[in-house]
Scaffold this motif. Structure first.
Motif, PDB file in Angstrom:
ATOM      1  N   ALA A 355       0.806  -1.239  -0.044  1.00  0.00           N
ATOM      2  CA  ALA A 355      -0.001   0.013  -0.085  1.00  0.00           C
ATOM      3  C   ALA A 355       0.864   1.461   0.006  1.00  0.00           C
ATOM      4  CB  ALA A 355      -0.821   0.060   1.196  1.00  0.00           C
ATOM      5  N   SER A 356       1.776   1.266   0.913  1.00  0.00           N
ATOM      6  CA  SER A 356       2.821   2.472   0.918  1.00  0.00           C
ATOM      7  C   SER A 356       3.550   2.693  -0.600  1.00  0.00           C
ATOM      8  CB  SER A 356       3.967   2.414   2.055  1.00  0.00           C
ATOM      9  OG  SER A 356       3.337   2.089   3.161  1.00  0.00           O
ATOM     10  N   GLN A 357       3.829   1.451  -1.179  1.00  0.00           N
ATOM     11  CA  GLN A 357       4.433   1.702  -2.421  1.00  0.00           C
ATOM     12  C   GLN A 357       3.511   2.312  -3.532  1.00  0.00           C
ATOM     13  OE1 GLN A 357       7.479   1.929  -2.672  1.00  0.00           O
ATOM     14  NE2 GLN A 357       8.617   0.200  -2.058  1.00  0.00           N
ATOM     15  N   VAL A 358       2.474   1.637  -3.535  1.00  0.00           N
ATOM     16  CA  VAL A 358       1.326   2.215  -4.410  1.00  0.00           C
ATOM     17  C   VAL A 358       0.824   3.782  -4.259  1.00  0.00           C
ATOM     18  CG1 VAL A 358      -1.019   2.287  -5.212  1.00  0.00           C
ATOM     19  CG2 VAL A 358       0.163   0.140  -4.824  1.00  0.00           C
ATOM     20  N   PRO A 363       6.709   5.375  -9.272  1.00  0.00           N
ATOM     21  CA  PRO A 363       6.535   6.490  -9.930  1.00  0.00           C
ATOM     22  C   PRO A 363       5.666   6.610 -11.046  1.00  0.00           C
ATOM     23  CG  PRO A 363       8.797   5.616 -10.644  1.00  0.00           C
ATOM     24  CD  PRO A 363       7.882   4.813  -9.372  1.00  0.00           C
ATOM     25  N   ASP A 364       5.283   7.604 -11.554  1.00  0.00           N
ATOM     26  CA  ASP A 364       4.368   7.942 -12.846  1.00  0.00           C
ATOM     27  C   ASP A 364       5.187   8.394 -14.062  1.00  0.00           C
ATOM     28  OD1 ASP A 364       4.370  10.321 -11.888  1.00  0.00           O
ATOM     29  OD2 ASP A 364       2.496  10.676 -11.762  1.00  0.00           O
ATOM     30  N   SER A 365       6.638   8.525 -13.768  1.00  0.00           N
ATOM     31  CA  SER A 365       7.484   9.402 -14.567  1.00  0.00           C
ATOM     32  C   SER A 365       8.690   8.483 -14.887  1.00  0.00           C
ATOM     33  CB  SER A 365       7.614  10.804 -14.689  1.00  0.00           C
ATOM     34  OG  SER A 365       8.320  11.106 -13.364  1.00  0.00           O
ATOM     35  N   GLU A 366       9.324   8.318 -15.997  1.00  0.00           N
ATOM     36  CA  GLU A 366      10.391   7.574 -15.970  1.00  0.00           C
ATOM     37  C   GLU A 366      11.732   8.295 -15.628  1.00  0.00           C
ATOM     38  OE1 GLU A 366      10.651   4.233 -16.747  1.00  0.00           O
ATOM     39  OE2 GLU A 366       8.604   4.012 -17.131  1.00  0.00           O
ATOM     40  N   GLU A 367      12.732   7.860 -15.108  1.00  0.00           N
ATOM     41  CA  GLU A 367      14.014   8.311 -14.770  1.00  0.00           C
ATOM     42  C   GLU A 367      14.449   9.008 -16.106  1.00  0.00           C
ATOM     43  OE1 GLU A 367      18.088   7.051 -12.444  1.00  0.00           O
ATOM     44  OE2 GLU A 367      17.207   5.619 -13.825  1.00  0.00           O
ATOM     45  N   GLY A 368      14.667  10.208 -15.895  1.00  0.00           N
ATOM     46  CA  GLY A 368      15.307  11.221 -17.158  1.00  0.00           C
ATOM     47  C   GLY A 368      16.711  11.789 -16.707  1.00  0.00           C
ATOM     48  N   GLN A 369      16.874  12.711 -17.689  1.00  0.00           N
ATOM     49  CA  GLN A 369      18.251  13.552 -17.672  1.00  0.00           C
ATOM     50  C   GLN A 369      18.079  14.694 -18.026  1.00  0.00           C
ATOM     51  OE1 GLN A 369      20.778  11.560 -20.336  1.00  0.00           O
ATOM     52  NE2 GLN A 369      21.512   9.908 -18.700  1.00  0.00           N
ATOM     53  N   PRO A 396      -2.352  12.776  -8.760  1.00  0.00           N
ATOM     54  CA  PRO A 396      -3.207  12.930  -7.453  1.00  0.00           C
ATOM     55  C   PRO A 396      -3.564  11.524  -6.895  1.00  0.00           C
ATOM     56  CG  PRO A 396      -4.651  13.280  -9.525  1.00  0.00           C
ATOM     57  CD  PRO A 396      -3.149  13.422 -10.052  1.00  0.00           C
ATOM     58  N   MET A 397      -3.523  11.640  -5.533  1.00  0.00           N
ATOM     59  CA  MET A 397      -3.935  10.342  -4.841  1.00  0.00           C
ATOM     60  C   MET A 397      -4.976   9.603  -5.440  1.00  0.00           C
ATOM     61  SD  MET A 397      -2.633   8.435  -2.312  1.00  0.00           S
ATOM     62  CE  MET A 397      -1.680   9.767  -1.453  1.00  0.00           C
ATOM     63  N   SER A 398      -5.958  10.136  -5.769  1.00  0.00           N
ATOM     64  CA  SER A 398      -7.382   9.276  -6.257  1.00  0.00           C
ATOM     65  C   SER A 398      -6.886   8.492  -7.610  1.00  0.00           C
ATOM     66  CB  SER A 398      -8.144  10.240  -6.501  1.00  0.00           C
ATOM     67  OG  SER A 398      -7.979  11.334  -7.647  1.00  0.00           O
ATOM     68  N   ARG A 399      -5.699   8.959  -8.264  1.00  0.00           N
ATOM     69  CA  ARG A 399      -5.406   8.299  -9.566  1.00  0.00           C
ATOM     70  C   ARG A 399      -4.307   7.275  -9.429  1.00  0.00           C
ATOM     71  NH1 ARG A 399      -5.112  12.409 -14.384  1.00  0.00           N
ATOM     72  NH2 ARG A 399      -4.957  10.392 -15.270  1.00  0.00           N
ATOM     73  N   ARG A 400      -3.880   7.032  -8.182  1.00  0.00           N
ATOM     74  CA  ARG A 400      -2.707   6.279  -7.977  1.00  0.00           C
ATOM     75  C   ARG A 400      -3.066   4.805  -7.826  1.00  0.00           C
ATOM     76  NH1 ARG A 400       1.041   9.874  -3.792  1.00  0.00           N
ATOM     77  NH2 ARG A 400       1.053  11.790  -4.914  1.00  0.00           N
ATOM     78  N   TRP A 401      -4.213   4.411  -7.463  1.00  0.00           N
ATOM     79  CA  TRP A 401      -4.549   3.135  -6.884  1.00  0.00           C
ATOM     80  C   TRP A 401      -5.293   2.257  -8.049  1.00  0.00           C
ATOM     81  CZ3 TRP A 401      -3.115   1.703  -2.360  1.00  0.00           C
ATOM     82  CH2 TRP A 401      -2.928   2.981  -1.299  1.00  0.00           C
ATOM     83  N   THR A 402      -4.189   1.884  -8.929  1.00  0.00           N
ATOM     84  CA  THR A 402      -4.473   1.306 -10.235  1.00  0.00           C
ATOM     85  C   THR A 402      -4.216  -0.175 -10.029  1.00  0.00           C
ATOM     86  OG1 THR A 402      -2.644   1.738 -11.611  1.00  0.00           O
ATOM     87  CG2 THR A 402      -4.380   3.166 -11.550  1.00  0.00           C
ATOM     88  N   GLY A 403      -4.714  -1.180 -11.199  1.00  0.00           N
ATOM     89  CA  GLY A 403      -3.930  -2.668 -11.051  1.00  0.00           C
ATOM     90  C   GLY A 403      -2.424  -2.689 -11.393  1.00  0.00           C
ATOM     91  N   LYS A 404      -2.160  -2.043 -12.294  1.00  0.00           N
ATOM     92  CA  LYS A 404      -0.826  -2.125 -12.940  1.00  0.00           C
ATOM     93  C   LYS A 404       0.177  -1.460 -11.745  1.00  0.00           C
ATOM     94  CE  LYS A 404       2.438  -0.779 -16.331  1.00  0.00           C
ATOM     95  NZ  LYS A 404       3.435  -0.529 -15.510  1.00  0.00           N
ATOM     96  N   ARG A 405      -0.133  -0.535 -11.113  1.00  0.00           N
ATOM     97  CA  ARG A 405       0.700  -0.099  -9.898  1.00  0.00           C
ATOM     98  C   ARG A 405       0.703  -0.969  -8.836  1.00  0.00           C
ATOM     99  NH1 ARG A 405       2.337   5.255  -9.735  1.00  0.00           N
ATOM    100  NH2 ARG A 405       1.978   5.245  -7.514  1.00  0.00           N
ATOM    101  N   THR A 406      -0.519  -1.462  -8.431  1.00  0.00           N
ATOM    102  CA  THR A 406      -0.413  -2.525  -7.439  1.00  0.00           C
ATOM    103  C   THR A 406       0.411  -3.743  -7.881  1.00  0.00           C
ATOM    104  OG1 THR A 406      -2.567  -1.798  -6.859  1.00  0.00           O
ATOM    105  CG2 THR A 406      -1.911  -3.820  -5.999  1.00  0.00           C
TER     106      THR A 406
END
Length: 458
Positions: A355-358, A363-369, A396-406
């Protein structure tokens, strides 16, 4: 005069036979002075019935006494007697249900064997202060046996069929075996050196061990029954609101300190009348008895006594740090004996980690430079370098709880528990969460496996 002359005329091969007769009190008293001087081989009271007191107190007996199927409704007293010959009681009845009587051997001295089989004693057997230089074999329905100050100088056996036995103050110079049947109970061991004591098939639920010596050498054989904690689910206003005592073997001395300490809800059900031992004293008693159970290869009993030892130690210690560590060990693994607690803690760590990791770690953005330009003061060549950017979580917090992220969070958390690296990128917060899971997860997994192993050994 004629009886005295007859008794004095008995030779070494003769037997004074009183079998099948009604023996009145005056006859027993008349026999007393001749029990030391007669040259007869033995005196037999087979199937005799004593209508009066069978009193041979303070007698000096040099002839073997045999009581076989003898009826002694008013008891048999050999208190203070000095025996230089064997004593045998076979299938005798002492007292009656409506009029209990005693077999009284208190203060007597025996140099030869004492053998009693199939006794039925309604009042009890008194061995207080007696001395047995030869082996003792006592068995039967004994009702109540006291041995305060009794001295056993030879290997002896007591086989009570029910009743209570008190060994308080007994001196065991050679092994003494107490093998019970039915509901035979041992009620005390105070002052006893238990290194020569063997207990078999006894009810020890009301026996305080406080005051006994060398309990780590006592031998338990057969099925000895110990006390149990109070049963049922209990309610309280404190944390936790609902709880129950762990089912296990415990000793009467634990009842003593639990009934006198803590809140009322924790004292209910414990019998404080069984012992006055403190938690510190119970710790030492449990440690000694645990070693005795381990030496007997009785792993279940040793495990229960280890739990009692650790719980008493936790309550007895005055060092705050030690008490906290022991409390955590009890809470998370039941001192390494409750696998369900350790697995529950591991499950909680996994669920909280995922739950904490979700929420904060995936992250929702890739590592960049990014390109950094450096212009020298006063002009010159402008140089540049690539600066790595950490993955970020901006949704936003409401959009972080998805199947892929879990699923990504679950993969990262489980890999952290088993010390495997993961390809999943994490935010800085996620890396700290992963570090915490790497510490707590393997710890609870190890405790769970240890507890499971101890349960299998039981």
């Amino acid at each position: 005069m004629a009886r005295s002359a007859y008794l004095g005329s008995l030779g070494a091969s003769d037997v004074l036979d009183v079998r099948g007769n009604e023996v009145e009190g005056w006859l027993a008293r008349e026999l007393l002075p001749h029990l030391e001087t007669t040259a007869a081989r033995e005196v037999r009271f087979d199937q005799a019935r004593f209508s009066g007191d069978a009193g041979f107190s303070d007698a000096a007996v040099s002839v073997a006494l045999v009581f076989a199927e003898t009826d002694l409704p008013r008891g048999l007293s050999l208190a203070g007697a000095r025996f230089g010959a064997p004593l045998t009681l076979d299938r005798c009845t002492v007292g009656a249900s409506e009029a209990p009587a005693f077999l009284d051997l208190s203060g007597a001295e025996f140099t030869d064997p004492v053998v009693t089989t199939g006794l039925k004693v309604t009042g009890g057997v008194r061995l207080d202060g007696s001395s047995f230089a030869g082996p003792v074999r006592i068995s039967g329905l004994l009702d109540d046996v006291t041995t305060d100050g009794t001295r056993f100088q030879a290997e002896s056996v007591l086989r009570p069929e029910g009743g209570r036995i008190s060994l308080n103050g007994a001196r065991l110079e050679r092994p003494l075996t107490i093998a019970g049947t039915g509901n035979a109970k041992l009620s005390g061991l105070r002052g006893v050196d238990a290194s020569n004591l063997i207990l078999a098939d006894l009810d020890l639920s009301e026996c305080p061990f406080d005051g006994a010596l060398h309990l780590d050498f006592v031998r338990f054989e057969g099925t000895c029954q110990f006390s149990r904690p109070p049963g049922g689910v209990r309610r309280t206003w404190a944390f936790p609101p609902l709880w129950r005592w762990t089912s296990r073997d415990c000793i009467a001395d634990e009842h003593g300190w639990r009934a006198s300490t803590g809140p009322r809800s924790k004292r209910d059900g414990w019998d404080g009348s069984l012992s006055t031992a403190s938690a510190a004293q119970a710790t030492h008693l449990y440690r000694a008895l645990r070693k005795a159970q381990e030496d007997a290869k009785h792993e279940p009993g040793a495990a229960d006594f280890y739990f009692g030892e650790m719980d008493s130690r936790r309550r007895a210690t005055r060092r705050g740090g030690e008490r906290i560590l022991l409390w955590l060990y009890w809470l998370t693994a039941g001192y390494g004996l409750r696998a369900s607690r350790a697995f529950s803690c591991l499950l909680v760590v996994l669920l909280l980690g995922i739950a904490s990791q979700v929420a904060f770690g995936v992250p929702d953005s890739e590592e960049g430079q990014s390109v950094g330009l450096i212009a020298p003061v006063g002009g010159g060549v402008v140089t540049g370098r690539l600066v790595p950017l950490d993955p970020e979580l901006k949704a936003p917090m409401s959009r972080r709880w998805t199947g892929k992220r879990t699923a990504d969070a679950a993969e990262a958390t489980i890999n952290a528990v088993v010390f495997r690296s993961t390809a999943q990128k994490l935010t800085n917060t996620g890396k700290w969460i992963e570090a915490g899971v790497r510490v707590l997860g393997p710890l609870f997994l190890a405790l769970a496996l240890l507890s499971l192993r101890n349960r299998v050994k039981r």
